[in-house]
Design a protein around this motif. Structure first.
Motif, short mmCIF file in Angstrom:
data_model
loop_
_atom_site.label_atom_id
_atom_site.label_comp_id
_atom_site.label_asym_id
_atom_site.label_seq_id
_atom_site.Cartn_x
_atom_site.Cartn_y
_atom_site.Cartn_z
N VAL A 147 -15.39 11.06 -6.58
CA VAL A 147 -14.30 10.44 -7.33
C VAL A 147 -14.54 10.59 -8.83
N LEU A 148 -15.76 10.34 -9.27
CA LEU A 148 -16.08 10.45 -10.69
C LEU A 148 -15.86 11.88 -11.20
N LYS A 149 -16.11 12.84 -10.36
CA LYS A 149 -15.87 14.25 -10.76
C LYS A 149 -14.39 14.50 -10.93
N THR A 150 -13.56 13.94 -10.04
CA THR A 150 -12.11 14.15 -10.21
C THR A 150 -11.60 13.48 -11.48
N LEU A 151 -12.29 12.41 -11.89
CA LEU A 151 -11.91 11.71 -13.12
C LEU A 151 -12.57 12.31 -14.37
N GLU A 152 -13.40 13.33 -14.12
CA GLU A 152 -14.08 14.08 -15.19
C GLU A 152 -14.97 13.18 -16.03
N VAL A 153 -15.66 12.26 -15.35
CA VAL A 153 -16.64 11.41 -16.05
C VAL A 153 -18.05 11.60 -15.46
N LEU A 154 -18.22 12.64 -14.65
CA LEU A 154 -19.53 12.93 -14.10
C LEU A 154 -19.80 14.43 -14.22
N VAL B 73 0.84 -1.20 0.00
CA VAL B 73 0.00 0.00 0.00
C VAL B 73 0.88 1.24 0.00
N THR B 74 1.98 1.19 0.73
CA THR B 74 2.94 2.31 0.72
C THR B 74 3.43 2.57 -0.70
N ARG B 75 3.85 1.51 -1.38
CA ARG B 75 4.31 1.66 -2.77
C ARG B 75 3.24 2.27 -3.64
N LEU B 76 2.02 1.74 -3.53
CA LEU B 76 0.91 2.21 -4.36
C LEU B 76 0.62 3.68 -4.14
N LEU B 77 0.49 4.09 -2.89
CA LEU B 77 0.12 5.47 -2.60
C LEU B 77 1.23 6.44 -3.00
N GLN B 78 2.47 6.06 -2.79
CA GLN B 78 3.58 6.93 -3.20
C GLN B 78 3.58 7.13 -4.71
N ILE B 79 3.38 6.05 -5.46
CA ILE B 79 3.39 6.13 -6.92
C ILE B 79 2.23 6.96 -7.43
N LEU B 80 1.03 6.69 -6.94
CA LEU B 80 -0.15 7.41 -7.43
C LEU B 80 -0.12 8.87 -7.00
N HIS B 81 0.36 9.14 -5.81
CA HIS B 81 0.40 10.52 -5.34
C HIS B 81 1.39 11.34 -6.17
N ARG B 82 2.51 10.73 -6.53
CA ARG B 82 3.50 11.45 -7.34
C ARG B 82 2.92 11.86 -8.69
N LYS B 83 2.05 11.05 -9.26
CA LYS B 83 1.49 11.37 -10.58
C LYS B 83 0.19 12.18 -10.47
N GLY B 84 -0.22 12.49 -9.23
CA GLY B 84 -1.43 13.30 -9.04
C GLY B 84 -2.71 12.54 -9.26
N ALA B 85 -2.65 11.20 -9.19
CA ALA B 85 -3.85 10.39 -9.36
C ALA B 85 -4.79 10.57 -8.17
N THR B 86 -6.05 10.27 -8.39
CA THR B 86 -7.03 10.37 -7.32
C THR B 86 -6.84 9.23 -6.32
N ILE B 87 -6.77 9.60 -5.05
CA ILE B 87 -6.66 8.62 -3.96
C ILE B 87 -7.91 8.79 -3.11
N ARG C 195 -7.25 18.54 -2.77
CA ARG C 195 -6.31 18.22 -3.84
C ARG C 195 -6.68 16.87 -4.48
N ASN C 196 -5.81 15.89 -4.48
CA ASN C 196 -6.14 14.62 -5.14
C ASN C 196 -6.70 13.58 -4.16
N LEU C 197 -7.00 14.01 -2.93
CA LEU C 197 -7.49 13.09 -1.90
C LEU C 197 -8.99 13.25 -1.70
N VAL C 198 -9.73 12.15 -1.79
CA VAL C 198 -11.18 12.13 -1.58
C VAL C 198 -11.48 11.14 -0.46
#
Length: 337
Positions: free
Chosen positions: A330-337, A222-236, A312-315
């Protein structure tokens, strides 16, 4: 099409404060409602557990008391709003909402109407009885049985039984829906994912249930996942007890926790103390742990109210009743809603 990693606990047991084992897993509503909304919006959802083991729905979350029909729930909300002039002053506990039979209010009102009583009169009568039940911690049916109404105790019991039967049907349908999701039967193992595979996702969503406090809160994958996604600005995103996963996020370059200073929410200590596990004694509390980690904790004015926080990128969502609103955020951050 956005790709979302649906990270579900595979824990089946947790230890209480006294060391005794207690069943756990994911909370059915928190897993089913967002999954349904994400897939309906066209999001590519990949279900994973930390170890690839099949996730377990906590039987507590499948009790019919948590699956009130929408029309009954909406009616109950309109009744409880009359309990105080300011909605923020109404302190509704889990027992009030699930243990006093208040959910049958709408059906009792309709039964009174069917006897010839004007609808507004029936609503007022049941509203007064519900308030008395709330104040005195008594069953609504018992309060009504002591009043002068055209309904017999058997009539009132029939309305309450119809409400419970409808709730059980919803619970059974939810269990069947979850069982039919292929990813819940054969999830991907987070532990087997490479960094490139993790980086291919546009978002991660973690539903709750007490399970995440067991196998996500200190998980190195989970540490690896969150570090990687946070660096790219993905929604968490995480819901209810799901934010326990954030405790595994690790640190920033300055040594602070990855989400230091972020506004967020989770299942609160007040809500926890009202659950079965909370009454038996939790070994630790999520809301306190997140505050201690460095979160700016933002909970609803009252327990059990739907509440979502986006920073920011945290929901994050507070409780089971926040499931739909959290998914929509979450769907709004992904711009599909």
């Amino acid at each position: 099409m956005p790709r979302l990693l649906y990270l579900v606990t595979s824990a089946r047991e947790m230890r209480l404060a006294d060391g005794t084992p207690h069943e756990t897993g994911y909370f059915a509503e928190e897993a089913a409602v967002p999954y349904r909304r994400f897939t309906a919006a066209g999001v590519d959802v990949v279900v994973a557990t930390p170890d690839g083991q099949q996730p377990h729905a906590d039987s507590y979350g499948l009790q019919p008391i948590f699956h009130m029909p929408d029309e009954d729930e909406d009616f109950l909300g309109s009744i409880t709003r009359t309990f105080a002039p300011d909605v923020d002053d109404i302190r509704l506990t889990l027992r009030h909402l699930t243990g006093l039979g208040l959910g049958a209010s709408r059906r009792i009102v309709l039964a009174l109407r069917d006897t010839g009583m004007p609808l507004e009169e029936a609503r007022a009568l049941v509203g007064r009885a519900a308030k008395e039940a709330w104040r005195q911690d008594r069953q609504l049916a018992d309060v009504l049985a002591g009043q002068d109404t055209p309904l017999s105790p058997a009539d009132i019991e029939a309305a309450a039984t119809a409400h419970l039967d409808a709730s059980q049907a919803i619970s059974d349908g939810l269990a069947a829906e979850l069982a039919a999701i292929p990813g819940f039967q054969d999830p991907v193992a987070l532990s087997d994912m490479t960094e490139d595979e993790m980086a291919s996702f546009d978002a991660v969503f973690v539903p709750g249930g007490h399970g995440p406090m067991v196998d996500l809160a200190d998980n190195p994958d989970v540490t690896r996942l969150l570090q990687i996604l946070h660096r790219k600005g993905a929604t968490i995103a995480a819901l209810c007890h799901g934010p326990a996963a954030l405790l595994a996020a690790g640190g920033r370059d300055d040594g602070e926790w990855l989400f230091e200073g972020f506004r967020l929410t989770s299942f609160t200590d007040e809500e926890e103390d009202q659950t079965v596990a909370g009454k038996l004694g939790m070994s630790w509390y999520l809301d306190t742990a997140l505050k201690n980690a460095g979160a700016v904790f933002d909970d609803a004015p009252s327990a059990w109210v739907s509440h979502v926080v986006v920073d920011r990128n945290l929901v994050t969502g507070q409780n089971p009743g926040s499931s739909g609103a959290t998914a929509d955020a979450v769907l709004k951050t992904l711009e599909v809603l």
